[in-house]
Design a protein around this motif. Structure first.
Motif, PDB file in Angstrom:
ATOM      1  N   ALA A 218       0.827  -1.208   0.000  1.00 23.46           N
ATOM      2  CA  ALA A 218       0.000   0.000   0.000  1.00 23.46           C
ATOM      3  C   ALA A 218       0.858   1.253   0.000  1.00 23.46           C
ATOM      4  O   ALA A 218       0.570   2.220  -0.718  1.00 23.46           O
ATOM      5  CB  ALA A 218      -0.931  -0.023   1.209  1.00 23.46           C
ATOM      6  N   GLY A 219       1.931   1.245   0.789  1.00 20.85           N
ATOM      7  CA  GLY A 219       2.793   2.419   0.872  1.00 20.85           C
ATOM      8  C   GLY A 219       3.458   2.763  -0.442  1.00 20.85           C
ATOM      9  O   GLY A 219       3.512   3.934  -0.848  1.00 20.85           O
ATOM     10  N   LEU A 220       3.982   1.750  -1.144  1.00 20.31           N
ATOM     11  CA  LEU A 220       4.644   2.017  -2.424  1.00 20.31           C
ATOM     12  C   LEU A 220       3.634   2.330  -3.520  1.00 20.31           C
ATOM     13  O   LEU A 220       3.881   3.192  -4.377  1.00 20.31           O
ATOM     14  CB  LEU A 220       5.512   0.832  -2.828  1.00 20.31           C
ATOM     15  CG  LEU A 220       6.737   0.553  -1.954  1.00 20.31           C
ATOM     16  CD1 LEU A 220       7.646  -0.478  -2.623  1.00 20.31           C
ATOM     17  CD2 LEU A 220       7.536   1.812  -1.661  1.00 20.31           C
ATOM     18  N   LEU A 221       2.484   1.653  -3.508  1.00 22.63           N
ATOM     19  CA  LEU A 221       1.451   1.953  -4.502  1.00 22.63           C
ATOM     20  C   LEU A 221       0.953   3.386  -4.357  1.00 22.63           C
ATOM     21  O   LEU A 221       0.654   4.059  -5.358  1.00 22.63           O
ATOM     22  CB  LEU A 221       0.288   0.972  -4.358  1.00 22.63           C
ATOM     23  CG  LEU A 221       0.558  -0.453  -4.851  1.00 22.63           C
ATOM     24  CD1 LEU A 221      -0.491  -1.421  -4.309  1.00 22.63           C
ATOM     25  CD2 LEU A 221       0.593  -0.502  -6.373  1.00 22.63           C
ATOM     26  N   ALA A 222       0.873   3.872  -3.131  1.00 22.53           N
ATOM     27  CA  ALA A 222       0.425   5.243  -2.902  1.00 22.53           C
ATOM     28  C   ALA A 222       1.408   6.260  -3.468  1.00 22.53           C
ATOM     29  O   ALA A 222       1.018   7.359  -3.872  1.00 22.53           O
ATOM     30  CB  ALA A 222       0.229   5.483  -1.408  1.00 22.53           C
ATOM     31  N   GLN A 223       2.682   5.879  -3.516  1.00 21.55           N
ATOM     32  CA  GLN A 223       3.712   6.804  -4.006  1.00 21.55           C
ATOM     33  C   GLN A 223       3.891   6.756  -5.519  1.00 21.55           C
ATOM     34  O   GLN A 223       4.603   7.613  -6.074  1.00 21.55           O
ATOM     35  CB  GLN A 223       5.052   6.474  -3.341  1.00 21.55           C
ATOM     36  CG  GLN A 223       5.063   6.678  -1.843  1.00 21.55           C
ATOM     37  CD  GLN A 223       6.307   6.092  -1.218  1.00 21.55           C
ATOM     38  OE1 GLN A 223       7.416   6.603  -1.416  1.00 21.55           O
ATOM     39  NE2 GLN A 223       6.145   5.007  -0.466  1.00 21.55           N
ATOM     40  N   ALA A 224       3.304   5.787  -6.167  1.00 21.01           N
ATOM     41  CA  ALA A 224       3.500   5.629  -7.615  1.00 21.01           C
ATOM     42  C   ALA A 224       2.169   5.406  -8.313  1.00 21.01           C
ATOM     43  O   ALA A 224       1.956   4.375  -8.957  1.00 21.01           O
ATOM     44  CB  ALA A 224       4.450   4.472  -7.877  1.00 21.01           C
TER      45      ALA A 224
ATOM     46  N   PRO B 195       2.646   1.296 -13.686  1.00 22.05           N
ATOM     47  CA  PRO B 195       1.922   0.027 -13.805  1.00 22.05           C
ATOM     48  C   PRO B 195       1.875  -0.704 -12.467  1.00 22.05           C
ATOM     49  O   PRO B 195       2.880  -0.789 -11.759  1.00 22.05           O
ATOM     50  CB  PRO B 195       2.742  -0.748 -14.842  1.00 22.05           C
ATOM     51  CG  PRO B 195       3.472   0.297 -15.618  1.00 22.05           C
ATOM     52  CD  PRO B 195       3.754   1.400 -14.655  1.00 22.05           C
ATOM     53  N   LEU B 196       0.699  -1.231 -12.132  1.00 25.91           N
ATOM     54  CA  LEU B 196       0.536  -1.919 -10.852  1.00 25.91           C
ATOM     55  C   LEU B 196       1.565  -3.034 -10.682  1.00 25.91           C
ATOM     56  O   LEU B 196       2.161  -3.185  -9.610  1.00 25.91           O
ATOM     57  CB  LEU B 196      -0.870  -2.518 -10.747  1.00 25.91           C
ATOM     58  CG  LEU B 196      -2.019  -1.620 -10.308  1.00 25.91           C
ATOM     59  CD1 LEU B 196      -3.289  -2.453 -10.180  1.00 25.91           C
ATOM     60  CD2 LEU B 196      -1.709  -0.937  -8.993  1.00 25.91           C
ATOM     61  N   LEU B 197       1.753  -3.831 -11.711  1.00 27.99           N
ATOM     62  CA  LEU B 197       2.634  -4.990 -11.618  1.00 27.99           C
ATOM     63  C   LEU B 197       4.041  -4.576 -11.211  1.00 27.99           C
ATOM     64  O   LEU B 197       4.693  -5.239 -10.400  1.00 27.99           O
ATOM     65  CB  LEU B 197       2.666  -5.734 -12.951  1.00 27.99           C
ATOM     66  CG  LEU B 197       3.267  -7.142 -12.922  1.00 27.99           C
ATOM     67  CD1 LEU B 197       2.296  -8.128 -12.284  1.00 27.99           C
ATOM     68  CD2 LEU B 197       3.615  -7.604 -14.337  1.00 27.99           C
ATOM     69  N   GLN B 198       4.510  -3.489 -11.758  1.00 26.61           N
ATOM     70  CA  GLN B 198       5.858  -3.016 -11.476  1.00 26.61           C
ATOM     71  C   GLN B 198       6.001  -2.609 -10.023  1.00 26.61           C
ATOM     72  O   GLN B 198       6.967  -2.991  -9.342  1.00 26.61           O
ATOM     73  CB  GLN B 198       6.155  -1.823 -12.400  1.00 26.61           C
ATOM     74  CG  GLN B 198       7.530  -1.210 -12.225  1.00 26.61           C
ATOM     75  CD  GLN B 198       7.752  -0.075 -13.215  1.00 26.61           C
ATOM     76  OE1 GLN B 198       7.397  -0.187 -14.385  1.00 26.61           O
ATOM     77  NE2 GLN B 198       8.325   1.020 -12.756  1.00 26.61           N
ATOM     78  N   THR B 199       5.051  -1.848  -9.504  1.00 22.36           N
ATOM     79  CA  THR B 199       5.134  -1.389  -8.124  1.00 22.36           C
ATOM     80  C   THR B 199       4.939  -2.538  -7.149  1.00 22.36           C
ATOM     81  O   THR B 199       5.600  -2.612  -6.109  1.00 22.36           O
ATOM     82  CB  THR B 199       4.089  -0.293  -7.859  1.00 22.36           C
ATOM     83  OG1 THR B 199       4.203   0.717  -8.860  1.00 22.36           O
ATOM     84  CG2 THR B 199       4.300   0.339  -6.495  1.00 22.36           C
ATOM     85  N   VAL B 200       4.033  -3.435  -7.473  1.00 26.18           N
ATOM     86  CA  VAL B 200       3.838  -4.610  -6.622  1.00 26.18           C
ATOM     87  C   VAL B 200       5.130  -5.425  -6.554  1.00 26.18           C
ATOM     88  O   VAL B 200       5.533  -5.892  -5.484  1.00 26.18           O
ATOM     89  CB  VAL B 200       2.665  -5.465  -7.142  1.00 26.18           C
ATOM     90  CG1 VAL B 200       2.613  -6.811  -6.428  1.00 26.18           C
ATOM     91  CG2 VAL B 200       1.353  -4.722  -6.952  1.00 26.18           C
ATOM     92  N   GLY B 201       5.793  -5.589  -7.687  1.00 27.90           N
ATOM     93  CA  GLY B 201       7.065  -6.309  -7.700  1.00 27.90           C
ATOM     94  C   GLY B 201       8.097  -5.645  -6.814  1.00 27.90           C
ATOM     95  O   GLY B 201       8.811  -6.318  -6.057  1.00 27.90           O
TER      96      GLY B 201
END
Length: 497
Positions: free
Chosen positions: A444-450, A454-460
């Motif tokens: 959640a923290g990294l997804l909020a910053q980006a 692309p979701l896949l990239q940030t999730v990775g």
């Protein structure tokens, strides 16, 4: 963007092998000789004092590689003991050539008891079963594998440890426990997840000088994410920025008796760099959550106070729901609201226990099931999930439309369009209650910053960061006794240069 090293199915690697022979005029036996030379070099690097080498030879090209390696070792002055568990008359093409060359070398074959013979070897080479294994290991090979494992000698496996399914990483009844695995032509996807993590040892790869344009003909079945993904895949922070530029996470959970889960989740969101983190929790847990971390903005609400969620969600970039949510009315109420959120939603733990694949899932969604949760959603057993983790992750992603993080040894990340990423970092010390809550917070923290990435990239990036933080803790204090809070506190170390 480069998503990591390409991984392939066994059939894809066979295609690459055939393409190299057909399109590049590389003789198949030449490829076998190159494989043997690469494996022999690796063996000498790890065990330079080897004097007596035990080589077990099976019926396929894997056996041919082993015969060639035995010939090289004998030529280098090693005492070589070879056990042949195949009928040479049934060797095909390249393996037949290897057998003829081996026969000319006059090395001889062992006929005595395998366990006694292996006891006198310094190193064992496993060339029994290769990438073609698709059923339970037969009795003769099972006996040989048992002898190898009981010998307590170092083992070099050729391509894959015998008994490991090259595509799924599952043990097919019994498998060789290798110290080193030397893989050829294309990296086999199964070596990096599930059971194989306990059997392959250190994995090395040799392309055998096959030109890159050959491997480019096959789209990888998955990509092995690099260790530097958290830094390479996240946008840099601008000097002229404030908390509003780095996202706002709303973490929902913490039913009575489960406040620790939402505290870990929210704390990890902060430690991952989110600019703001709000928590919606049960009134009975408000004091516990608010007293845990002064930087958290905590609101407590009963399930009838629907406006509480709406007010918080209006300001949020990402909603993370599930840790400590419970499956009662209070949790169900907030999950229903979260699924209607117009942004990225991370579903974990009880949020997944309350969902099924017939429901409408959030339009931009990340789910983080462990094998048990994945099994419930798919209507199969945990053992079936673990028997083919790639298939389970793909099915979940396709059915839910969510980026799916299938946790476990060799965590998999499947995208709804068939994408697949593999994380090789992490360790058994992370098998501890609460570790998934930290992962959800980091996601959640990294997804909020980006938000524009692309979701896949940030999730990775988040999955690798979480795993690497766990590895750092293990190096400092060991794996036994590692706590999720230790990993949480270490996240900034792997998220900053």
């Amino acid at each position: 963007m480069d998503m990591g090293l390409p991984l392939y199915s066994a059939q894809q690697v066979r295609n690459l092998d055939a393409s190299a022979i057909r399109d590049c005029a590389i003789d198949g036996y030449e490829l076998m000789q190159r494989a043997a030379a690469s494996a022999w070099l690796r063996l000498r690097q790890h065990w330079p004092q080897v004097r007596t080498l035990g080589v077990l030879v099976g019926p396929g090209n894997n056996g041919g590689d082993a015969l060639e390696l035995a010939r090289l070792a004998a030529g280098a002055g090693c005492a070589v003991r070879v056990w042949l568990l195949a009928d040479p008359a049934r060797f095909r093409a390249e393996a037949q050539s290897a057998w003829l060359s081996f026969s000319d070398a006059d090395i001889g074959l062992q006929t005595g008891p395998l366990d006694e013979g292996l006891a006198d070897c310094d190193v064992i080479v496993d060339g029994l079963l290769g990438t073609g294994l698709s059923r339970t290991v037969g009795a003769a090979f099972a006996e040989a594998i048992s002898c190898i494992n009981a010998s307590d000698k170092p083992v070099l496996a050729l391509d894959v440890p015998s008994g490991i399914h090259a595509d799924s990483g599952a043990v097919m009844g019994l498998a060789v426990r290798a110290d080193v695995t030397e893989s050829f032509i294309g990296r086999k996807q199964g070596l990096y997840t599930g059971d194989a993590k306990d059997y392959a040892g250190q994995i090395y790869f040799s392309a055998l000088d096959v030109p890159p344009h050959v491997t480019a003909q096959e789209k990888p079945s998955a990509c092995l994410m690099p260790a530097h993904a958290p830094l390479a895949w996240m946008p840099p922070r601008q000097r002229n920025s404030h908390k509003g530029h780095h996202g706002h996470v709303l973490a929902v959970g913490g039913a009575p008796g489960y406040s620790g889960a939402i505290r870990l989740c929210a704390g990890a969101a902060l430690r991952s760099g989110a600019g703001l983190v709000s928590v919606l929790t049960h009134p009975q847990c408000r004091v516990e959550v608010a007293g845990y971390q002064p930087e958290l903005m905590v609101r407590a609400a009963e399930d009838k106070d629907l406006q509480a969620f709406d007010v918080l969600a209006e300001r949020a970039t990402v909603v993370a729901i599930g840790p400590g949510l419970d499956t009662q009315v209070w949790g169900r109420t907030w999950l229903e609201r979260a699924c209607a959120f117009d942004g990225v939603v991370v579903l974990d733990a009880d949020a997944l226990n309350l969902m099924d694949l017939t429901q409408r899932w959030p339009s931009r969604c990340v789910i983080t099931p462990h094998p048990g949760e994945a099994a419930r959603l798919l209507g199969i057993s945990s053992a079936q999930v673990q028997a083919d983790r790639f298939s389970a992750a793909r099915q979940l992603a396709e059915a839910s439309g969510a980026v799916t993080v299938l946790k476990g040894a060799g965590t998999l990340i499947a995208g709804p369009q068939g994408e697949m990423l593999v994380c090789e970092q992490g360790n058994p010390g992370m098998a501890c209650g609460g570790m998934g809550d930290v992962l959800t917070g980091a996601l959640a923290g990294l997804l909020a910053q980006a938000p524009d990435q692309p979701l896949l990239q940030t999730v990775g990036a988040a999955v690798v960061a979480h795993a690497r933080a766990g590895d750092r803790v293990a190096r400092r204090i060991g794996m036994r006794g590692m706590l999720p809070s230790d990993v949480l506190a270490t996240l900034p170390e792997v998220l900053n240069p």
